[in-house]
Scaffold this motif. Structure first.
Motif: not given
Ligand code: CTP
Ligand code: K
Ligand code: MG
Length: 181
Positions: A36, A38, A43
């Motif tokens: 998850g 970023t 992402r």
């Protein structure tokens, strides 16, 4: 070498690199590799690159290389074309490199603002070749340069996008893939 012979060797030698991405599509799901995370608001890799898909794809590529190695003698005899047996390192370079190329392509897609599933012509069709061939050359140099002569590489570069587009269209039509690329 006759063209047909070159095509047979190219296809056979690339099978352990072709199969992982398709198996990843079937096996994908679960935890994304990037967890998850970023980078610059996008992402790192996205939900389309999962641990399960990557592990299943790599394993399938290795297993296929094993099966092809067992069958190589018989197939060579039947076709009259010497097809390669795979060493473990060659199989690892081809299968692992294919998965790695696909992952690096997703990294580049996210950096260029493309959402998961977005098309990136050229990269989508050749990402796994660009990484699997150099990685195999590195891990299994002697094997690689025995089989991947310039004419075989040329056939791979032409054949791969054609096979990629065809299999993805079929996977899309069968409802296995969300996009036809
Ligand atoms: N997949 C996976 N793990 C991988 C590669 C693929 O789980 N290492 C699965 C995912 O379910 C993914 C599907 O296969 O959605 C299709 O693969 P691909 O087209 O490469 O991914 P996209 O979803 O299109 O994502 P991206 O834009 O990052 O390529
Ligand atoms: K892809
Ligand atoms: Mg895709």
């Amino acid at each position: 070498m006759a063209l047909l012979e070159t095509i047979v060797i190219a296809f056979w030698a690339m099978l352990p690199a072709y199969v992982p991405n398709n198996i990843a599509v079937l096996a994908g799901g679960g935890r994304p590799i990037d967890g998850g995370r970023t980078m610059g608001g996008s992402r790192l890799l996205g939900d389309g690159k999962t641990w399960r898909g990557t592990a299943a794809g790599t394993t399938a590529g290795l297993a296929l290389a094993g099966v092809l190695t067992l069958a190589a003698d018989d197939v060579s005899g039947a076709l009259g074309v010497d097809v390669p047996e795979f060493t473990l390192l060659a199989a690892l370079g081809l299968a692992g490199g294919a998965m790695l190329g696909d992952i690096l392509a997703s990294f580049l897609k996210r950096r260029s603002g493309r959402e998961r599933g977005a098309m990136f012509p050229g990269l989508d069709q050749l990402d796994f070749v660009v990484v699997s061939l150099p990685l195999t050359a590195l891990l299994a140099s002697e094997w690689f340069f025995t089989w991947f002569t310039w004419d075989v590489i040329a056939v791979v570069v032409v054949l791969t996008p054609i096979l990629h587009v065809t299999t993805n269209m079929i996977a899309y039509q069968l409802g296995l893939k969300n996009e036809p690329w």
